[in-house]
Scaffold this motif. Structure first.
Motif, PDB file in Angstrom:
ATOM      1  N   ARG A  49       0.881  -1.474  -0.092  1.00 32.10           N
ATOM      2  CA  ARG A  49       0.039   0.597   0.290  1.00 32.10           C
ATOM      3  C   ARG A  49       0.979   1.175  -0.182  1.00 32.10           C
ATOM      4  NH1 ARG A  49      -3.059  -0.294   4.985  1.00 32.10           N
ATOM      5  NH2 ARG A  49      -0.500  -0.042   5.704  1.00 32.10           N
ATOM      6  N   CYS A  64      -1.189  -1.417  -4.823  1.00 33.09           N
ATOM      7  CA  CYS A  64      -2.576  -0.311  -3.941  1.00 33.09           C
ATOM      8  C   CYS A  64      -1.966   1.243  -3.152  1.00 33.09           C
ATOM      9  CB  CYS A  64      -3.039  -1.342  -3.649  1.00 33.09           C
ATOM     10  SG  CYS A  64      -4.581  -0.290  -2.822  1.00 33.09           S
ATOM     11  N   THR A  83      -2.890   5.186  -2.917  1.00 31.94           N
ATOM     12  CA  THR A  83      -3.430   5.919  -3.177  1.00 31.94           C
ATOM     13  C   THR A  83      -2.850   7.604  -3.036  1.00 31.94           C
ATOM     14  OG1 THR A  83      -4.417   4.875  -1.056  1.00 31.94           O
ATOM     15  CG2 THR A  83      -4.938   7.141  -1.743  1.00 31.94           C
ATOM     16  N   PHE A  95      -1.641   2.965   4.653  1.00 30.87           N
ATOM     17  CA  PHE A  95      -0.247   2.712   4.087  1.00 30.87           C
ATOM     18  C   PHE A  95       1.347   2.347   4.492  1.00 30.87           C
ATOM     19  CE2 PHE A  95       0.723   6.890   6.612  1.00 30.87           C
ATOM     20  CZ  PHE A  95       2.219   6.686   6.910  1.00 30.87           C
TER      21      PHE A  95
END
Ligand SMILES: Cc1cc2nc3c(=O)[nH]c(=O)nc-3n(C[C@H](O)[C@H](O)[C@H](O)COP(=O)(O)OP(=O)(O)OC[C@H]3O[C@@H](n4cnc5c(N)ncnc54)[C@H](O)[C@@H]3O)c2cc1C
Length: 479
Positions: free
Chosen positions: A172, A195, A197, A260
């Protein structure tokens, strides 16, 4: 008259300093180049080269995952992240000799490894050595900003400086900053399997571009699975010792939490001017930290010049070398003739996929500056080659002076936009209008043909209607 060991001392061996030193050596000046870290600076070691190499691996992974679109069986890419990062280092190592001290010594530059500090306007100290010079060029670059958000420093944040030593792909990844670097890296890491953000406090990504560009990029990143959170202001980080953590951000007056494994900070880069002894000499910096230089790139101390990221306002390799020419030439020959830096045609590219390329005015800037423009748009879903390539999304947008074919600005969104923009950069630099681009043979089927077709769209909007009506009547008579 005072005598000096050097005509020029250049501090910093990045894109700006290398070119400044090269120009000085080429015109037979005695020049010393001082570099405290790796020759080649950001571009070679932590910027353009590693990022574009990573982006290439990510693109291949994306092709693999989307192969079905081309009639091939798609496969989930098996990413060997250490091998990807080894390739990044290999590419750096392959280019490195071009920027090395050995090469620059051969070219006639006296290269010195160490940290430089100005003692007075004509003396520079490096360790125990002191060098004298008639003029100085400061080309000390910039470094990533890590904002003072509580807890962020404890999360061992990644930046463009330390990213390239990463050994494992974070599962993440939180990317802070939706500018060009943030968008490029967010897409690359997502394509490699993280993944991702991406957060930014601004309402849109890539704020320098028009809204159509910004929303296109946002849609594309979302379509690739990136969780894009604009309008999110980072407030604090609750970090664990392994670099993972939770970001607390303000959004619409409420607080959201984003977990994260690693955080990558890409919120901007600040000029390196600390520790050079500038204050004592009366060399000032602007509010954004860049050197306060005039149109000739001269600081308040008249024989000291600045260029590249240290001087701004653009933070691009090609601008660093463009400015370096002016800084070196003015520093060496300014007593006879000085040149003002020409910022009239400045191109740049964001290497997302598709790429975003710009030169000159955007629509937003034209409106802000009250400059009347006419906008011509050509959509790439009309372009044969783009269709064949499965790359038929994006556009060429040209701003012209109303009633004239003179180009004031171009934005291109599309595959290889960074290559396509070159034609407009040439045209704008040399006053070539759209009629001449239309009159130039472009190879079929190429992506570059979009430029001719865009010029054709402008021409059709300016067809000489009265003349055409008259010619129509002539044909009626002749039938
Ligand atoms: C991730 C990333 C991607 C990028 N991608 C692109 C791109 O695609 N295209 C593009 O055009 N630009 C890109 N850039 C920007 C580009 O890398 C910079 O604009 C360019 O490197 C600036 O060159 P410079 O010479 O001004 O500074 P730098 O390259 O930073 O060089 C400055 C040098 O000065 C040295 N130095 C500093 N202080 C001292 C001192 N006191 N004594 C001695 N030496 C000193 C430093 O060690 C450094 O090597 C990117 C940047 C990043 C971070």
């Amino acid at each position: 008259m005072a005598k000096y060991d050097n005509n020029l001392i250049v501090i910093g061996g990045g894109s700006a300093g290398l070119i400044a030193a090269l120009i000085a050596a080429t015109v037979r000046a005695r020049v010393t180049l001082i570099e405290k870290g790796a020759m080649g600076g950001d571009c070679l070691n932590t910027g353009c080269v590693p990022s574009k190499t990573l982006i290439r691996s990510a693109k291949i992974a994306h092709y693999q995952a989307s192969a079905q679109r081309y009639g091939l069986q798609a496969a989930t890419p098996q990413v060997d992240f250490p091998a990807v990062m080894r390739r990044v280092q290999q590419v750096i190592a392959t280019i490195e000799p071009k920027d090395s001290m050995a090469r620059y010594r051969e070219l006639g530059v006296n290269c010195v490894a160490g940290t430089a500090r100005l003692i007075d306007p004509h003396h520079v100290q490096v360790g125990d050595e002191r060098f004298s010079t008639r003029s100085i060029v400061l080309a000390t670059g910039a470094e990533p900003v890590v904002p003072p958000i509580p807890g962020l420093a404890e999360a061992d944040p990644l930046t463009s400086d330390n990213l390239w030593g990463l050994e494992r792909l974070p599962q993440r990844l939180l990317v802070m900053g939706g500018g060009p670097i943030g968008c490029e890296l967010a897409q690359a890491f997502a394509r490699l399997g993280a993944c991702v953000t991406l957060i930014d406090m601004a309402p849109g990504l890539m704020p320098r571009e028009d809204d159509d560009v910004s929303s296109f990029v946002e849609r594309r990143l979302r379509a690739e699975g990136i969780d894009v959170r604009t309008g999110h202001r980072a407030v604090r980080v609750a970090a664990s010792t392994d670099g993972s953590g939770v970001l607390h951000a303000d959004s619409d007056g409420g607080e959201v939490e984003i977990g994260f494994d690693r955080v990558l900070v890409a919120v901007g880069r600040r000029a390196n001017t600390e520790g050079l002894g500038l204050d004592a000499l009366g060399i000032s910096t602007r509010a954004d930290g860049t050197l306060d230089v005039d149109a000739h790139l001269r600081t308040a101390v008249r024989n000291v010049y600045g260029c590249g990221d240290a001087a701004g306002p653009y933070q691009f390799t090609h601008m660093a070398s463009h400015q370096a020419w002016y800084a070196a030439v003015n520093a060496l020959f300014g007593r006879f003739r000085r040149f003002k830096v020409d910022y009239s045609v400045v191109p740049w590219v964001t290497f997302t996929d598709p790429e975003v390329a710009r030169v000159g005015l955007s629509e937003t800037e034209a409106a802000q500056q009250g400059i009347p423009v006419e906008v011509t748009r050509y959509e790439l879903d009309d372009l044969d080659r783009a269709l064949a390539d499965g790359a038929a999304s994006g556009w060429v947008k040209i701003l012209t002076r109303p009633g004239s074919d003179r180009i004031l600005g171009v934005s291109i969104v599309g595959a290889h936009a960074g290559e396509l923009i070159a034609e407009y950069v040439l045209a704008m630099t040399h006053g070539i209008g759209l009629k001449k681009i239309l009159g130039t043979i472009h190879v079929y089927p190429t992506l570059a043909e979009a430029n001719k077709l865009a010029a054709g769209a402008w021409r059709r909007a300016h067809a000489p209607e009265r003349l055409l009506r008259w010619v129509g009547r002539l044909h009626d008579l002749l039938r």
